[in-house]
Design a protein around this motif. Sequence first.
Motif, PDB file in Angstrom:
ATOM      1  N   VAL A  44       2.677   7.947   3.051  1.00 26.76           N
ATOM      2  CA  VAL A  44       2.997   6.798   2.214  1.00 26.76           C
ATOM      3  C   VAL A  44       1.790   5.872   2.208  1.00 26.76           C
ATOM      4  O   VAL A  44       1.003   5.847   3.162  1.00 26.76           O
ATOM      5  N   TYR A  45       1.635   5.133   1.109  1.00 20.72           N
ATOM      6  CA  TYR A  45       0.549   4.170   0.986  1.00 20.72           C
ATOM      7  C   TYR A  45       1.128   2.794   0.676  1.00 20.72           C
ATOM      8  O   TYR A  45       2.095   2.670  -0.085  1.00 20.72           O
ATOM      9  N   LEU A  46       0.517   1.769   1.269  1.00 19.84           N
ATOM     10  CA  LEU A  46       0.840   0.386   0.949  1.00 19.84           C
ATOM     11  C   LEU A  46      -0.294  -0.157   0.092  1.00 19.84           C
ATOM     12  O   LEU A  46      -1.453  -0.186   0.527  1.00 19.84           O
ATOM     13  N   LEU A  47       0.019  -0.577  -1.132  1.00 15.29           N
ATOM     14  CA  LEU A  47      -0.995  -1.021  -2.089  1.00 15.29           C
ATOM     15  C   LEU A  47      -1.100  -2.544  -2.063  1.00 15.29           C
ATOM     16  O   LEU A  47      -0.344  -3.244  -2.739  1.00 15.29           O
ATOM     17  N   LYS A  48      -2.024  -3.055  -1.247  1.00 13.81           N
ATOM     18  CA  LYS A  48      -2.244  -4.500  -1.166  1.00 13.81           C
ATOM     19  C   LYS A  48      -3.348  -4.952  -2.101  1.00 13.81           C
ATOM     20  O   LYS A  48      -3.296  -6.050  -2.648  1.00 13.81           O
ATOM     21  N   ALA A  49      -4.361  -4.130  -2.322  1.00 10.71           N
ATOM     22  CA  ALA A  49      -5.462  -4.484  -3.224  1.00 10.71           C
ATOM     23  C   ALA A  49      -5.005  -4.345  -4.667  1.00 10.71           C
ATOM     24  O   ALA A  49      -4.218  -3.449  -5.004  1.00 10.71           O
ATOM     25  N   HIS A  50      -5.517  -5.233  -5.539  1.00  7.80           N
ATOM     26  CA  HIS A  50      -5.054  -5.255  -6.929  1.00  7.80           C
ATOM     27  C   HIS A  50      -6.183  -5.100  -7.936  1.00  7.80           C
ATOM     28  O   HIS A  50      -5.993  -5.396  -9.117  1.00  7.80           O
ATOM     29  N   THR A  51      -7.340  -4.639  -7.514  1.00 10.18           N
ATOM     30  CA  THR A  51      -8.447  -4.462  -8.440  1.00 10.18           C
ATOM     31  C   THR A  51      -8.179  -3.265  -9.348  1.00 10.18           C
ATOM     32  O   THR A  51      -7.303  -2.431  -9.090  1.00 10.18           O
ATOM     33  N   ARG A  64      -0.743  12.975  -7.363  1.00  6.60           N
ATOM     34  CA  ARG A  64      -0.834  14.056  -6.392  1.00  6.60           C
ATOM     35  C   ARG A  64       0.408  14.160  -5.504  1.00  6.60           C
ATOM     36  O   ARG A  64       0.476  15.005  -4.626  1.00  6.60           O
ATOM     37  N   GLY A  65       1.375  13.281  -5.747  1.00  8.42           N
ATOM     38  CA  GLY A  65       2.650  13.407  -5.058  1.00  8.42           C
ATOM     39  C   GLY A  65       2.897  12.435  -3.932  1.00  8.42           C
ATOM     40  O   GLY A  65       3.926  12.529  -3.248  1.00  8.42           O
ATOM     41  N   ALA A  66       1.992  11.483  -3.708  1.00 10.82           N
ATOM     42  CA  ALA A  66       2.169  10.530  -2.612  1.00 10.82           C
ATOM     43  C   ALA A  66       2.939   9.303  -3.098  1.00 10.82           C
ATOM     44  O   ALA A  66       2.663   8.788  -4.184  1.00 10.82           O
ATOM     45  N   PRO A  67       3.883   8.788  -2.311  1.00  7.58           N
ATOM     46  CA  PRO A  67       4.550   7.536  -2.679  1.00  7.58           C
ATOM     47  C   PRO A  67       3.649   6.344  -2.380  1.00  7.58           C
ATOM     48  O   PRO A  67       2.968   6.314  -1.353  1.00  7.58           O
ATOM     49  N   VAL A  68       3.641   5.382  -3.295  1.00  8.06           N
ATOM     50  CA  VAL A  68       2.823   4.182  -3.151  1.00  8.06           C
ATOM     51  C   VAL A  68       3.730   2.959  -3.286  1.00  8.06           C
ATOM     52  O   VAL A  68       4.526   2.866  -4.215  1.00  8.06           O
ATOM     53  N   ILE A  69       3.609   2.034  -2.348  1.00 11.07           N
ATOM     54  CA  ILE A  69       4.376   0.782  -2.344  1.00 11.07           C
ATOM     55  C   ILE A  69       3.405  -0.384  -2.537  1.00 11.07           C
ATOM     56  O   ILE A  69       2.524  -0.590  -1.713  1.00 11.07           O
ATOM     57  N   ASN A  70       3.521  -1.091  -3.679  1.00 10.32           N
ATOM     58  CA  ASN A  70       4.339  -0.872  -4.863  1.00 10.32           C
ATOM     59  C   ASN A  70       3.632   0.143  -5.763  1.00 10.32           C
ATOM     60  O   ASN A  70       2.446   0.408  -5.581  1.00 10.32           O
ATOM     61  N   SER A  71       4.339   0.680  -6.741  1.00 13.95           N
ATOM     62  CA  SER A  71       3.703   1.650  -7.615  1.00 13.95           C
ATOM     63  C   SER A  71       2.537   1.012  -8.364  1.00 13.95           C
ATOM     64  O   SER A  71       2.481  -0.208  -8.569  1.00 13.95           O
ATOM     65  N   ALA A  72       1.617   1.873  -8.806  1.00 16.09           N
ATOM     66  CA  ALA A  72       0.467   1.380  -9.561  1.00 16.09           C
ATOM     67  C   ALA A  72       0.924   0.700 -10.848  1.00 16.09           C
ATOM     68  O   ALA A  72       0.402  -0.357 -11.222  1.00 16.09           O
ATOM     69  N   ALA A  73       1.923   1.275 -11.528  1.00 16.91           N
ATOM     70  CA  ALA A  73       2.381   0.710 -12.795  1.00 16.91           C
ATOM     71  C   ALA A  73       3.018  -0.661 -12.604  1.00 16.91           C
ATOM     72  O   ALA A  73       2.753  -1.600 -13.362  1.00 16.91           O
TER      73      ALA A  73
END
Length: 266
Positions: A44-51, A64-73
Amino acid sequence: MRIGLIAADPGHPVLAATAALLADRHEVTIVDPDGPAGPALADVYLLKAHTRRSLALAGELERRGAPVINSAAATELCQDRVRMAELARAADLPFAATRDAGRLAELADPAYPFVVKSRHSRRHDLVARVDGPARLRELVARWPDEPVVTQPFVPGTGWDQKLWVVDRQVFAARRRSELADGQGEPGQGQDWEPPAERAALALRVGEVFGLDVYGVDLLDGPAEPVIVDVNAFPGIRGRSGAPEALAALALRVATERGRVAQARGR
């Protein structure tokens, strides 16, 4: 499990505290938001950067199938205040009337006072109260080509109501508004327990925007609270229990991914 932190500042208090909670039993990896995804996926990935680059990286990881919190969209949507307002108002959320004003230098015949903000939310963006032509000229001199939105100025109580949500757990505080008149140091904070209806409103925002970790900025309007901003993965500084909630969310999502992968492999 392997948890990836996509962050320009992994030492940020909430991230550092979350990583410390996870590190004893799990592998925590710092992912450069401007670097490549790498061959091995985390659970799992935590998406803190917003660039832009970090959003592109998160999108690649998701493909590639990895969950990201929050999603890129969902994160990208919250960077655009026009799209944010359109989605919120379409869902009957009490979002401040938000007008796409084009470039700041092109803003004509505004109704004073009003609030002007950068259209694209980012660190050190433009957020200012404009009481008259002199103030507007001052801002135009500094930000002539900045794409902006305008919102009506809501006097409220002079306190911004900050609600942060992590996996449907609500944390809150009040901060003295930098745009308000009166006494008090701008940014001054105080603990605050939100009424049940405001906590419920914050939870509804997450459902509409598809967010698991986010912030909602509220003001007291004449008849109801007014949402003036939604932030994907904010700082949540100084809120007891927030790192624990974030660590638990990461492990839950990673575990669910593992179960799905295991089921598909049968």
